[in-house]
Structure formats: C-alpha cells, structure tokens
Enzyme design. Structure first.
Site, PDB file in Angstrom:
ATOM      1  N   LYS A 288       0.805  -1.232   0.000  1.00 22.24           N
ATOM      2  CA  LYS A 288       0.000   0.000   0.000  1.00 22.24           C
ATOM      3  C   LYS A 288       0.838   1.283   0.000  1.00 22.24           C
ATOM      4  O   LYS A 288       0.373   2.327  -0.424  1.00 22.24           O
ATOM      5  CB  LYS A 288      -0.942   0.015   1.209  1.00 22.24           C
ATOM      6  CG  LYS A 288      -2.092  -0.956   1.092  1.00 22.24           C
ATOM      7  CD  LYS A 288      -3.035  -0.839   2.274  1.00 22.24           C
ATOM      8  CE  LYS A 288      -4.074  -1.930   2.249  1.00 22.24           C
ATOM      9  NZ  LYS A 288      -5.007  -1.869   3.380  1.00 22.24           N
TER      10      LYS A 288
ATOM     11  N   ASN B 288      -0.271  -1.186  20.738  1.00 18.39           N
ATOM     12  CA  ASN B 288       0.264  -2.106  19.739  1.00 18.39           C
ATOM     13  C   ASN B 288       1.335  -2.977  20.364  1.00 18.39           C
ATOM     14  O   ASN B 288       2.061  -2.540  21.252  1.00 18.39           O
ATOM     15  CB  ASN B 288       0.858  -1.332  18.548  1.00 18.39           C
ATOM     16  CG  ASN B 288       1.092  -2.236  17.356  1.00 18.39           C
ATOM     17  OD1 ASN B 288       0.180  -2.932  16.914  1.00 18.39           O
ATOM     18  ND2 ASN B 288       2.308  -2.258  16.838  1.00 18.39           N
ATOM     19  N   ARG B 289       1.376  -4.247  19.913  1.00 18.85           N
ATOM     20  CA  ARG B 289       2.373  -5.181  20.456  1.00 18.85           C
ATOM     21  C   ARG B 289       3.771  -4.580  20.347  1.00 18.85           C
ATOM     22  O   ARG B 289       4.535  -4.573  21.307  1.00 18.85           O
ATOM     23  CB  ARG B 289       2.285  -6.502  19.659  1.00 18.85           C
ATOM     24  CG  ARG B 289       3.265  -7.541  20.065  1.00 18.85           C
ATOM     25  CD  ARG B 289       3.067  -8.796  19.261  1.00 18.85           C
ATOM     26  NE  ARG B 289       3.204  -8.551  17.814  1.00 18.85           N
ATOM     27  CZ  ARG B 289       3.016  -9.458  16.881  1.00 18.85           C
ATOM     28  NH1 ARG B 289       2.631 -10.683  17.199  1.00 18.85           N
ATOM     29  NH2 ARG B 289       3.177  -9.161  15.595  1.00 18.85           N
TER      30      ARG B 289
ATOM     31  N   TYR C  69     -12.014 -10.392   8.904  1.00 17.44           N
ATOM     32  CA  TYR C  69     -13.134 -10.811   8.046  1.00 17.44           C
ATOM     33  C   TYR C  69     -13.895 -12.015   8.591  1.00 17.44           C
ATOM     34  O   TYR C  69     -15.090 -12.126   8.422  1.00 17.44           O
ATOM     35  CB  TYR C  69     -12.656 -11.192   6.636  1.00 17.44           C
ATOM     36  CG  TYR C  69     -12.047 -10.073   5.839  1.00 17.44           C
ATOM     37  CD1 TYR C  69     -12.321  -8.751   6.131  1.00 17.44           C
ATOM     38  CD2 TYR C  69     -11.205 -10.354   4.774  1.00 17.44           C
ATOM     39  CE1 TYR C  69     -11.761  -7.735   5.384  1.00 17.44           C
ATOM     40  CE2 TYR C  69     -10.644  -9.341   4.021  1.00 17.44           C
ATOM     41  CZ  TYR C  69     -10.922  -8.031   4.331  1.00 17.44           C
ATOM     42  OH  TYR C  69     -10.363  -7.037   3.586  1.00 17.44           O
TER      43      TYR C  69
ATOM     44  N   GLY D 159     -15.548  -7.355  10.348  1.00 17.50           N
ATOM     45  CA  GLY D 159     -14.636  -7.113   9.235  1.00 17.50           C
ATOM     46  C   GLY D 159     -15.298  -7.189   7.869  1.00 17.50           C
ATOM     47  O   GLY D 159     -14.888  -6.502   6.934  1.00 17.50           O
TER      48      GLY D 159
END
Ligand code: ATR
Length: 260
Positions: free
Chosen positions: A64, A140-141, A208, A227
């Site tokens: 992206k 965030n991890r 999803y 999702g």
C-alpha cells in the site's frame, strides 16, 4: 472485458475476488477480478505491467505504500501515505472512507481504544479524525510503531499510547474498542473475560472471519461491526471510483452470497 484485480503477497484468495466476480455476474457487467501475487523483491519491475493492463486495481499488504511512487495519490491517500485503490493512474485510499461511512449512523462513545498500528490502523485513525474525534488510546504489540503513528498524526488527533501489557486495563476504561490487528484471523484470541468488556458500547473488529472477539460482543449484547462490514463499505467506494457501482445489486450480492 474489463479487468480488475488485487495486488497482494503472499497468495490468499481474497474476499474481493469472490464478491466482485459474483457481483459482475449478477449485474451483467463484462468484467473479471483477479488476485495478483507479486513477490516483494520483484514489485518495482513487475507492477507497471499490471498498472497498464488492468482497468482498476486494489492494493493490499504489503504494497500500500510501495505503490505510491508509481501513481498519483489523491490528497487523502497522500495524507495517510497508503493507497488501496487505483483508477486511471490515480491512487485512492478507500479504507478510511469505508471506515468513516460505516460509522456515520453510530454515536461513537468515548474513550476509543484502538489496537494495532499497521496499515489498516492508519486509515482508521484518519477516519476517526474525519469523524471529528479528537483523542484516542492506541495499543500495539510493538510499541514503537504506535509512537510512530502518534507522531504521524500529531497535527490531526491526540493519541495516548499504552503498552500491550496494559491492554485489558485500557479496555476497562474504554467505551469503544477497535481491533485493527490480525488477531482472530487464524484462530488466535485476545482472551478477554466478559468482565473486561463490560464498559463497552461498541466493538469494531476488522478481521473478516468470525472471531472469538465478535462472538463475545454478541454474547454480551455489545454492538458489533465486523470485518465483512468494513470490507463492504470500502468495496462500495472502489466500485464508485471504477464507475460500476449499483447500490441495490451490490448490496444483494453481498447479503445473499455465502462468502466465507
Ligand atoms: P494491516 O495492513 O492489516 O494493518 P499490518 O500492517 O501487517 O497489516 O499490521 C498488522 C497489525 O496486527 C500490527 O499492529 C501487528 O502488531 P505488530 O506491529 O506488533 O506486528 C498486529 N498483530 C498481528 N499479529 C499479532 C499478535 N499475535 N499479537 C498482537 N498483535 C498482532
């Protein structure tokens, strides 16, 4: 025949391919949608071939950002620094617009907790900013990536970064929880107790497939946006850009199809 496709790596049969091809069939649109796999090291030499030969493209992980130098991004895509839809050499970000549209009828309760700091999170943060949200908690991890996003959006939205270890704690203080990680995609789970979720009004899970988080939302009567819904809203924006959107037919395709 018009050709559309999704640039991706590694190979994974996309929901886009299934739904769009079904939509083309039901709407008698003479078009085909392909999953296009490009090895990342060959991306720069291969991508122009697809840009030249396809009428419209989607772009997903991990391309992206890499795609931007090959096309002209429109302003919002430039601001997010990610493109997931291409038409006539212009790059769009329909993820943020889809996320935004999916929440237009929802009264978002604050505070908002977002987990994840990948590509999807960037579009989501931009969407929240466009919805008028001024502050969010980001976990965030890999905490450095959360700090990078905080810095990236510093002129638009105030972000409080918390560590992954504090996720449950932050959850208990939040009214809206957005999962923008892939947790649940392969059966992993957050291991939240029902008690951890008791303050929540909305769970938005971008995965999803049906995850244990989504199951818990339903069990606890928490409003859920899943999702597939997120996918639907961004897909609508793609079809509009490509000039082949029929609201009723696309909705029917999506709702009546059995897309797993
Ligand atoms: P996308 O474009 O879908 O956001 P991505 O850029 O690969 O995909 O981002 C995936 C996100 O899921 C990241 O926030 C990642 O956390 P890291 O930045 O620490 O890698 C998160 N993620 C994936 N698997 C995870 C797991 N098992 N536990 C926690 N976070 C996870």
């Amino acid at each position: 025949m018009r050709r559309f496709g999704l640039l991706q790596y590694p190979e994974k049969e996309s929901l886009s391919k299934k739904v769009f091809n079904q939509y083309f069939k039901l709407s008698s649109i003479n078009a085909k949608y392909d999953d296009i796999v490009i090895e990342p090291r060959k991306f720069d030499t291969r991508v122009t071939k697809y840009l030249d030969s396809y009428d419209g493209l989607n772009v997903t992980v991990p391309f992206k950002e890499d795609i931007i130098k090959f096309i002209s991004p429109v302003e919002d895509a430039r601001e997010i620094n990610a493109v997931n839809c291409i038409y006539q050499n212009k790059g769009y970000n329909t993820d943020w617009k889809g996320f935004y549209n999916s929440l237009l009828d929802t009264d978002l309760k604050l505070p908002i907790l977002l987990v994840g700091a990948g590509g999807a999170s960037k579009a989501i943060i931009y969407g929240l900013y466009k919805l008028g949200i001024k502050h969010l908690i980001l976990v965030n991890r890999t905490i450095e990536k959360a700090f990078k996003l905080k810095d990236f959006f510093k002129t638009k939205i105030d972000i409080t970064v918390e560590s992954f270890e504090n996720l449950k704690d932050a959850l208990k203080r939040s009214k809206t929880f957005i999962n923008a990680t892939s947790i649940g995609m392969f059966g992993e789970s957050f291991n939240f107790s029902n008690e951890d979720l008791s303050n929540l009004h909305l769970i938005y899970d971008i995965v999803y497939n049906f995850t244990s988080l989504q199951e818990q939302a339903l069990e606890n009567n928490i409003k859920l946006i899943d999702g597939k819904t997120f996918w639907y809203y961004q897909a609508v924006e793609n079809l509009k850009i490509w000039g082949i959107y029929d609201e009723v037919r696309f909705y029917d395709t999506f709702v009546n199809g059995n897309f797993s």
